[in-house]
Scaffold this motif. Structure first.
Motif, PDB file in Angstrom:
ATOM      1  N   VAL A  80       3.054   6.790  24.300  1.00 30.75           N
ATOM      2  CA  VAL A  80       2.082   7.627  23.615  1.00 30.75           C
ATOM      3  C   VAL A  80       1.822   7.017  22.251  1.00 30.75           C
ATOM      4  O   VAL A  80       2.748   6.674  21.519  1.00 30.75           O
ATOM      5  N   THR A  81       0.569   6.864  21.905  1.00 33.26           N
ATOM      6  CA  THR A  81       0.202   6.350  20.598  1.00 33.26           C
ATOM      7  C   THR A  81      -0.205   7.523  19.716  1.00 33.26           C
ATOM      8  O   THR A  81      -1.090   8.296  20.074  1.00 33.26           O
ATOM      9  N   LEU A  82       0.456   7.639  18.577  1.00 36.05           N
ATOM     10  CA  LEU A  82       0.122   8.695  17.624  1.00 36.05           C
ATOM     11  C   LEU A  82      -0.870   8.152  16.610  1.00 36.05           C
ATOM     12  O   LEU A  82      -0.716   7.050  16.101  1.00 36.05           O
ATOM     13  N   VAL A  83      -1.871   8.950  16.313  1.00 34.40           N
ATOM     14  CA  VAL A  83      -2.880   8.552  15.348  1.00 34.40           C
ATOM     15  C   VAL A  83      -2.743   9.461  14.145  1.00 34.40           C
ATOM     16  O   VAL A  83      -2.821  10.684  14.261  1.00 34.40           O
ATOM     17  N   CYS A  84      -2.550   8.870  12.988  1.00 31.36           N
ATOM     18  CA  CYS A  84      -2.421   9.634  11.744  1.00 31.36           C
ATOM     19  C   CYS A  84      -3.731   9.563  10.980  1.00 31.36           C
ATOM     20  O   CYS A  84      -4.445   8.561  11.029  1.00 31.36           O
ATOM     21  N   ASP A  85      -4.017  10.625  10.268  1.00 34.13           N
ATOM     22  CA  ASP A  85      -5.224  10.637   9.442  1.00 34.13           C
ATOM     23  C   ASP A  85      -5.078   9.716   8.247  1.00 34.13           C
ATOM     24  O   ASP A  85      -6.025   9.056   7.841  1.00 34.13           O
ATOM     25  N   ASP A  86      -3.893   9.675   7.663  1.00 31.84           N
ATOM     26  CA  ASP A  86      -3.686   8.897   6.450  1.00 31.84           C
ATOM     27  C   ASP A  86      -2.514   7.951   6.651  1.00 31.84           C
ATOM     28  O   ASP A  86      -1.383   8.380   6.829  1.00 31.84           O
ATOM     29  N   VAL A  87      -2.802   6.678   6.623  1.00 34.02           N
ATOM     30  CA  VAL A  87      -1.759   5.668   6.754  1.00 34.02           C
ATOM     31  C   VAL A  87      -1.062   5.549   5.407  1.00 34.02           C
ATOM     32  O   VAL A  87      -1.718   5.494   4.367  1.00 34.02           O
ATOM     33  N   PRO A  88       0.280   5.550   5.379  1.00 34.75           N
ATOM     34  CA  PRO A  88       0.976   5.463   4.099  1.00 34.75           C
ATOM     35  C   PRO A  88       0.745   4.121   3.406  1.00 34.75           C
ATOM     36  O   PRO A  88       0.552   3.095   4.054  1.00 34.75           O
ATOM     37  N   HIS A  89       0.780   4.161   2.092  1.00 37.80           N
ATOM     38  CA  HIS A  89       0.554   2.981   1.265  1.00 37.80           C
ATOM     39  C   HIS A  89       1.736   2.774   0.322  1.00 37.80           C
ATOM     40  O   HIS A  89       2.448   3.725  -0.008  1.00 37.80           O
ATOM     41  N   ASP A  90       1.906   1.534  -0.111  1.00 35.36           N
ATOM     42  CA  ASP A  90       2.916   1.185  -1.094  1.00 35.36           C
ATOM     43  C   ASP A  90       2.220   0.761  -2.377  1.00 35.36           C
ATOM     44  O   ASP A  90       1.144   0.162  -2.347  1.00 35.36           O
ATOM     45  N   VAL A  91       2.845   1.066  -3.506  1.00 36.69           N
ATOM     46  CA  VAL A  91       2.366   0.603  -4.799  1.00 36.69           C
ATOM     47  C   VAL A  91       3.298  -0.529  -5.220  1.00 36.69           C
ATOM     48  O   VAL A  91       4.497  -0.326  -5.373  1.00 36.69           O
ATOM     49  N   VAL A  92       2.730  -1.728  -5.390  1.00 41.16           N
ATOM     50  CA  VAL A  92       3.518  -2.907  -5.702  1.00 41.16           C
ATOM     51  C   VAL A  92       3.170  -3.376  -7.109  1.00 41.16           C
ATOM     52  O   VAL A  92       2.002  -3.641  -7.415  1.00 41.16           O
ATOM     53  N   LEU A  93       4.190  -3.484  -7.933  1.00 39.78           N
ATOM     54  CA  LEU A  93       4.038  -4.034  -9.288  1.00 39.78           C
ATOM     55  C   LEU A  93       4.200  -5.534  -9.175  1.00 39.78           C
ATOM     56  O   LEU A  93       5.278  -6.027  -8.845  1.00 39.78           O
ATOM     57  N   THR A  94       3.127  -6.293  -9.396  1.00 44.78           N
ATOM     58  CA  THR A  94       3.183  -7.742  -9.227  1.00 44.78           C
ATOM     59  C   THR A  94       3.549  -8.468 -10.512  1.00 44.78           C
ATOM     60  O   THR A  94       4.177  -9.522 -10.460  1.00 44.78           O
ATOM     61  N   ASP A  95       3.148  -7.934 -11.668  1.00 51.63           N
ATOM     62  CA  ASP A  95       3.472  -8.561 -12.950  1.00 51.63           C
ATOM     63  C   ASP A  95       3.456  -7.493 -14.037  1.00 51.63           C
ATOM     64  O   ASP A  95       2.446  -6.826 -14.232  1.00 51.63           O
ATOM     65  N   PRO A  96       4.571  -7.317 -14.764  1.00 52.96           N
ATOM     66  CA  PRO A  96       4.603  -6.272 -15.789  1.00 52.96           C
ATOM     67  C   PRO A  96       3.830  -6.629 -17.051  1.00 52.96           C
ATOM     68  O   PRO A  96       3.540  -5.762 -17.860  1.00 52.96           O
ATOM     69  N   GLY A  97       3.480  -7.871 -17.231  1.00 49.10           N
ATOM     70  CA  GLY A  97       2.762  -8.260 -18.433  1.00 49.10           C
ATOM     71  C   GLY A  97       3.701  -8.389 -19.620  1.00 49.10           C
ATOM     72  O   GLY A  97       4.928  -8.462 -19.471  1.00 49.10           O
ATOM     73  N   ALA A  98       3.160  -8.388 -20.818  1.00 46.18           N
ATOM     74  CA  ALA A  98       3.945  -8.611 -22.025  1.00 46.18           C
ATOM     75  C   ALA A  98       4.647  -7.350 -22.518  1.00 46.18           C
ATOM     76  O   ALA A  98       5.683  -7.425 -23.168  1.00 46.18           O
ATOM     77  N   ARG A  99       4.099  -6.184 -22.210  1.00 43.01           N
ATOM     78  CA  ARG A  99       4.662  -4.925 -22.715  1.00 43.01           C
ATOM     79  C   ARG A  99       5.502  -4.244 -21.642  1.00 43.01           C
ATOM     80  O   ARG A  99       5.100  -3.254 -21.047  1.00 43.01           O
ATOM     81  N   VAL A 100       6.697  -4.776 -21.420  1.00 43.81           N
ATOM     82  CA  VAL A 100       7.558  -4.283 -20.350  1.00 43.81           C
ATOM     83  C   VAL A 100       7.981  -2.835 -20.598  1.00 43.81           C
ATOM     84  O   VAL A 100       8.054  -2.032 -19.668  1.00 43.81           O
ATOM     85  N   LEU A 101       8.225  -2.473 -21.838  1.00 41.17           N
ATOM     86  CA  LEU A 101       8.658  -1.108 -22.139  1.00 41.17           C
ATOM     87  C   LEU A 101       7.552  -0.092 -21.830  1.00 41.17           C
ATOM     88  O   LEU A 101       7.832   0.989 -21.306  1.00 41.17           O
ATOM     89  N   ASP A 102       6.315  -0.440 -22.123  1.00 41.48           N
ATOM     90  CA  ASP A 102       5.199   0.452 -21.790  1.00 41.48           C
ATOM     91  C   ASP A 102       5.083   0.635 -20.271  1.00 41.48           C
ATOM     92  O   ASP A 102       4.844   1.739 -19.786  1.00 41.48           O
ATOM     93  N   ILE A 103       5.261  -0.451 -19.546  1.00 38.36           N
ATOM     94  CA  ILE A 103       5.207  -0.380 -18.082  1.00 38.36           C
ATOM     95  C   ILE A 103       6.375   0.440 -17.561  1.00 38.36           C
ATOM     96  O   ILE A 103       6.226   1.236 -16.631  1.00 38.36           O
ATOM     97  N   ALA A 104       7.552   0.266 -18.156  1.00 39.67           N
ATOM     98  CA  ALA A 104       8.730   1.035 -17.735  1.00 39.67           C
ATOM     99  C   ALA A 104       8.505   2.529 -17.938  1.00 39.67           C
ATOM    100  O   ALA A 104       8.945   3.345 -17.117  1.00 39.67           O
ATOM    101  N   GLN A 105       7.811   2.907 -18.999  1.00 43.90           N
ATOM    102  CA  GLN A 105       7.526   4.319 -19.230  1.00 43.90           C
ATOM    103  C   GLN A 105       6.576   4.870 -18.167  1.00 43.90           C
ATOM    104  O   GLN A 105       6.736   6.009 -17.712  1.00 43.90           O
ATOM    105  N   VAL A 106       5.614   4.074 -17.733  1.00 43.06           N
ATOM    106  CA  VAL A 106       4.702   4.502 -16.669  1.00 43.06           C
ATOM    107  C   VAL A 106       5.465   4.604 -15.345  1.00 43.06           C
ATOM    108  O   VAL A 106       5.304   5.574 -14.598  1.00 43.06           O
ATOM    109  N   VAL A 107       6.322   3.610 -15.064  1.00 46.26           N
ATOM    110  CA  VAL A 107       7.128   3.646 -13.842  1.00 46.26           C
ATOM    111  C   VAL A 107       8.025   4.880 -13.858  1.00 46.26           C
ATOM    112  O   VAL A 107       8.198   5.552 -12.842  1.00 46.26           O
ATOM    113  N   ARG A 108       8.585   5.194 -15.013  1.00 46.30           N
ATOM    114  CA  ARG A 108       9.445   6.375 -15.140  1.00 46.30           C
ATOM    115  C   ARG A 108       8.667   7.648 -14.809  1.00 46.30           C
ATOM    116  O   ARG A 108       9.142   8.530 -14.105  1.00 46.30           O
ATOM    117  N   ARG A 109       7.450   7.737 -15.336  1.00 47.97           N
ATOM    118  CA  ARG A 109       6.618   8.917 -15.089  1.00 47.97           C
ATOM    119  C   ARG A 109       6.242   9.030 -13.608  1.00 47.97           C
ATOM    120  O   ARG A 109       6.204  10.123 -13.046  1.00 47.97           O
TER     121      ARG A 109
END
Length: 91
Positions: free
Chosen positions: A6-35
């Motif tokens: 049996v093949t199940l069909v979902c309305d919404d396929v799950p997605h992943d959020v991938v952080l590829t590069d934090p940039g120069a402001r790692v602490l600012d990115i860490a605060q967003v990741v924390r939130r």
């Protein structure tokens, strides 16, 4: 009944959020990741430095796009990846 699948069909396929590069402001990115994840600031900073890293796993597309927008606004590079469909038919 043996051999039927049996093949199940979902309305919404799950997605992943991938952080590829934090940039120069790692602490600012860490605060967003924390939130976004609810992790402690220290663990969020460790996660941000381990890029590329999956920040959110298996979320709806709208939530994933909002998270990527928040990370990009803070100066990071992030992307939404659709989770692959499980292949139940291969042994």
């Amino acid at each position: 009944m043996a051999g039927e699948y049996v093949t199940l069909v979902c309305d919404d396929v799950p997605h992943d959020v991938v952080l590829t590069d934090p940039g120069a402001r790692v602490l600012d990115i860490a605060q967003v990741v924390r939130r976004l994840t609810g992790l402690s600031l220290w663990r969020s900073k460790v996660l941000a430095r381990q890029a590329p890293a999956i920040v959110l796993d298996g979320v709806p597309q709208e939530d994933a796009e909002a998270a990527v927008a928040a990370l990009r606004n803070a100066g990071a590079q992030a992307e939404v990846r659709q989770q692959p469909e499980p292949d139940f038919l291969t042994p």
